[in-house]
Design a protein around this motif. Sequence first.
Motif, PDB file in Angstrom:
ATOM      1  N   ALA A 115       0.861  -1.195   0.000  1.00 55.17           N
ATOM      2  CA  ALA A 115       0.000   0.000   0.000  1.00 55.17           C
ATOM      3  C   ALA A 115       0.886   1.231   0.000  1.00 55.17           C
ATOM      4  O   ALA A 115       2.004   1.210   0.539  1.00 55.17           O
ATOM      5  CB  ALA A 115      -0.918   0.015   1.211  1.00 55.17           C
ATOM      6  N   LYS A 116       0.399   2.302  -0.617  1.00 52.54           N
ATOM      7  CA  LYS A 116       1.176   3.537  -0.635  1.00 52.54           C
ATOM      8  C   LYS A 116       0.252   4.728  -0.808  1.00 52.54           C
ATOM      9  O   LYS A 116      -0.865   4.613  -1.316  1.00 52.54           O
ATOM     10  CB  LYS A 116       2.198   3.517  -1.767  1.00 52.54           C
ATOM     11  CG  LYS A 116       1.566   3.566  -3.168  1.00 52.54           C
ATOM     12  CD  LYS A 116       2.618   3.764  -4.247  1.00 52.54           C
ATOM     13  CE  LYS A 116       1.964   3.902  -5.632  1.00 52.54           C
ATOM     14  NZ  LYS A 116       2.935   4.254  -6.681  1.00 52.54           N
ATOM     15  N   GLU A 117       0.737   5.870  -0.348  1.00 48.32           N
ATOM     16  CA  GLU A 117       0.092   7.156  -0.592  1.00 48.32           C
ATOM     17  C   GLU A 117       1.180   8.090  -1.092  1.00 48.32           C
ATOM     18  O   GLU A 117       2.201   8.279  -0.429  1.00 48.32           O
ATOM     19  CB  GLU A 117      -0.546   7.710   0.686  1.00 48.32           C
ATOM     20  CG  GLU A 117      -1.757   6.932   1.163  1.00 48.32           C
ATOM     21  CD  GLU A 117      -2.966   7.086   0.255  1.00 48.32           C
ATOM     22  OE1 GLU A 117      -3.084   8.138  -0.417  1.00 48.32           O
ATOM     23  OE2 GLU A 117      -3.793   6.155   0.208  1.00 48.32           O
ATOM     24  N   ASP A 118       0.978   8.649  -2.291  1.00 44.56           N
ATOM     25  CA  ASP A 118       2.037   9.438  -2.925  1.00 44.56           C
ATOM     26  C   ASP A 118       2.233  10.801  -2.283  1.00 44.56           C
ATOM     27  O   ASP A 118       1.338  11.369  -1.658  1.00 44.56           O
ATOM     28  CB  ASP A 118       1.728   9.613  -4.416  1.00 44.56           C
ATOM     29  CG  ASP A 118       1.984   8.344  -5.204  1.00 44.56           C
ATOM     30  OD1 ASP A 118       2.988   7.664  -4.916  1.00 44.56           O
ATOM     31  OD2 ASP A 118       1.177   8.028  -6.104  1.00 44.56           O
ATOM     32  N   SER A 119       3.431  11.318  -2.480  1.00 43.39           N
ATOM     33  CA  SER A 119       3.803  12.640  -1.982  1.00 43.39           C
ATOM     34  C   SER A 119       2.923  13.720  -2.604  1.00 43.39           C
ATOM     35  O   SER A 119       2.404  13.565  -3.718  1.00 43.39           O
ATOM     36  CB  SER A 119       5.274  12.916  -2.326  1.00 43.39           C
ATOM     37  OG  SER A 119       5.584  14.276  -2.161  1.00 43.39           O
ATOM     38  N   LEU A 120       2.789  14.812  -1.884  1.00 41.08           N
ATOM     39  CA  LEU A 120       2.013  15.938  -2.380  1.00 41.08           C
ATOM     40  C   LEU A 120       2.854  16.884  -3.230  1.00 41.08           C
ATOM     41  O   LEU A 120       2.323  17.797  -3.865  1.00 41.08           O
ATOM     42  CB  LEU A 120       1.413  16.712  -1.191  1.00 41.08           C
ATOM     43  CG  LEU A 120       0.531  15.890  -0.247  1.00 41.08           C
ATOM     44  CD1 LEU A 120       0.066  16.751   0.923  1.00 41.08           C
ATOM     45  CD2 LEU A 120      -0.661  15.310  -0.985  1.00 41.08           C
ATOM     46  N   HIS A 121       4.177  16.668  -3.249  1.00 41.26           N
ATOM     47  CA  HIS A 121       5.066  17.539  -4.023  1.00 41.26           C
ATOM     48  C   HIS A 121       4.991  17.225  -5.521  1.00 41.26           C
ATOM     49  O   HIS A 121       4.844  16.055  -5.895  1.00 41.26           O
ATOM     50  CB  HIS A 121       6.511  17.376  -3.561  1.00 41.26           C
ATOM     51  CG  HIS A 121       6.788  17.941  -2.211  1.00 41.26           C
ATOM     52  ND1 HIS A 121       6.826  19.289  -1.953  1.00 41.26           N
ATOM     53  CD2 HIS A 121       7.051  17.317  -1.026  1.00 41.26           C
ATOM     54  CE1 HIS A 121       7.106  19.487  -0.678  1.00 41.26           C
ATOM     55  NE2 HIS A 121       7.233  18.315  -0.090  1.00 41.26           N
ATOM     56  N   PRO A 122       5.105  18.232  -6.373  1.00 44.43           N
ATOM     57  CA  PRO A 122       5.126  17.965  -7.819  1.00 44.43           C
ATOM     58  C   PRO A 122       6.371  17.183  -8.237  1.00 44.43           C
ATOM     59  O   PRO A 122       6.323  16.359  -9.150  1.00 44.43           O
ATOM     60  CB  PRO A 122       5.107  19.372  -8.441  1.00 44.43           C
ATOM     61  CG  PRO A 122       5.580  20.286  -7.361  1.00 44.43           C
ATOM     62  CD  PRO A 122       5.131  19.681  -6.078  1.00 44.43           C
ATOM     63  N   ILE A 123       7.483  17.450  -7.577  1.00 38.38           N
ATOM     64  CA  ILE A 123       8.705  16.677  -7.803  1.00 38.38           C
ATOM     65  C   ILE A 123       8.815  15.693  -6.650  1.00 38.38           C
ATOM     66  O   ILE A 123       8.981  16.086  -5.493  1.00 38.38           O
ATOM     67  CB  ILE A 123       9.953  17.580  -7.855  1.00 38.38           C
ATOM     68  CG1 ILE A 123       9.827  18.571  -9.007  1.00 38.38           C
ATOM     69  CG2 ILE A 123      11.213  16.738  -8.004  1.00 38.38           C
ATOM     70  CD1 ILE A 123      10.951  19.570  -9.074  1.00 38.38           C
ATOM     71  N   ARG A 124       8.688  14.404  -6.928  1.00 37.85           N
ATOM     72  CA  ARG A 124       8.593  13.435  -5.846  1.00 37.85           C
ATOM     73  C   ARG A 124       9.169  12.095  -6.254  1.00 37.85           C
ATOM     74  O   ARG A 124       9.314  11.793  -7.443  1.00 37.85           O
ATOM     75  CB  ARG A 124       7.128  13.254  -5.447  1.00 37.85           C
ATOM     76  CG  ARG A 124       6.254  12.749  -6.588  1.00 37.85           C
ATOM     77  CD  ARG A 124       4.785  12.917  -6.264  1.00 37.85           C
ATOM     78  NE  ARG A 124       3.930  12.411  -7.324  1.00 37.85           N
ATOM     79  CZ  ARG A 124       2.617  12.563  -7.368  1.00 37.85           C
ATOM     80  NH1 ARG A 124       2.007  13.217  -6.390  1.00 37.85           N
ATOM     81  NH2 ARG A 124       1.906  12.074  -8.356  1.00 37.85           N
ATOM     82  N   PHE A 125       9.473  11.304  -5.262  1.00 39.87           N
ATOM     83  CA  PHE A 125       9.913   9.933  -5.477  1.00 39.87           C
ATOM     84  C   PHE A 125       8.692   9.028  -5.375  1.00 39.87           C
ATOM     85  O   PHE A 125       7.818   9.242  -4.538  1.00 39.87           O
ATOM     86  CB  PHE A 125      10.951   9.540  -4.422  1.00 39.87           C
ATOM     87  CG  PHE A 125      11.446   8.131  -4.566  1.00 39.87           C
ATOM     88  CD1 PHE A 125      12.324   7.787  -5.576  1.00 39.87           C
ATOM     89  CD2 PHE A 125      11.018   7.137  -3.698  1.00 39.87           C
ATOM     90  CE1 PHE A 125      12.773   6.484  -5.727  1.00 39.87           C
ATOM     91  CE2 PHE A 125      11.460   5.829  -3.831  1.00 39.87           C
ATOM     92  CZ  PHE A 125      12.342   5.506  -4.851  1.00 39.87           C
TER      93      PHE A 125
END
Length: 252
Positions: A115-125
């Motif tokens: 499971a994952k929740e992505d970063s809120l940054h436009p540039i992200r890992f």
Amino acid sequence: MDQVLSSVRNSCRLLKIFLDSPKELGVTELSKKLQLSKGAVHKLLSTLESEGFIRQNEKNKQYTLGYTLLELGTKVLTNHDIVDFSKPFLSRLVSRTNELAVLCVQDSKDAIYVAKEDSLHPIRFTVESFRRFPLYSTTAARVLLAYQSESFQDEILAEPLKSYTPHSYNSVEDIKNDLVAIKERGYEISSNRRNNGVTGIAAPIFDSTGQVTASVSVIGPTDRVLPKKEEILQETLDTVKEMSIQLGYRLS
């Protein structure tokens, strides 16, 4: 109706006493702890015993928890979906750290982000869900491996170590030293070992048996994560603590 609810409440209170008490308790001790008369406690015990929630030791006449509770606990664990359970926690962690949050589990000799929740940054890992990787290779995976037996660790590390970056572990001794340190402090922080320029902060989730059932990791660009590592670490530790408690883990 109030009397019925009171009886149910007192029954629940009685059962919970065994969580932090000796294996067996007598009517007198239970009466003191519940601040109820011996007669009232005896009625509660008789009712609970008839349904299998309490059993009496015929030799010393003291009481202990019954097997029905074990059956119910097993059913709860069987029905519990760790992925669905983790989603609100991961979402909250992302909202507080602004970085990618993942749930990692062990499957045989591999680790998997389930499971994952992505970063809120436009540039992200970002990471690929359900991809298998070695238990020594990432921050979240090493947290899982750290709580395994030494013999299992040796089995995993007996296979040729795969390098991902110039900073990847290439020594079994170094990994084993790191696993000891992880278990001692209760978390892992590492940079550049799986991906250059990436830092992960991970901690374990414990279940009701005291075993590590999964790990949570916050992952992001090193230049963003390291300056805030203490803040992110605390958010991660708070998250896994709450998740563990809800899974039935009792803090020592």
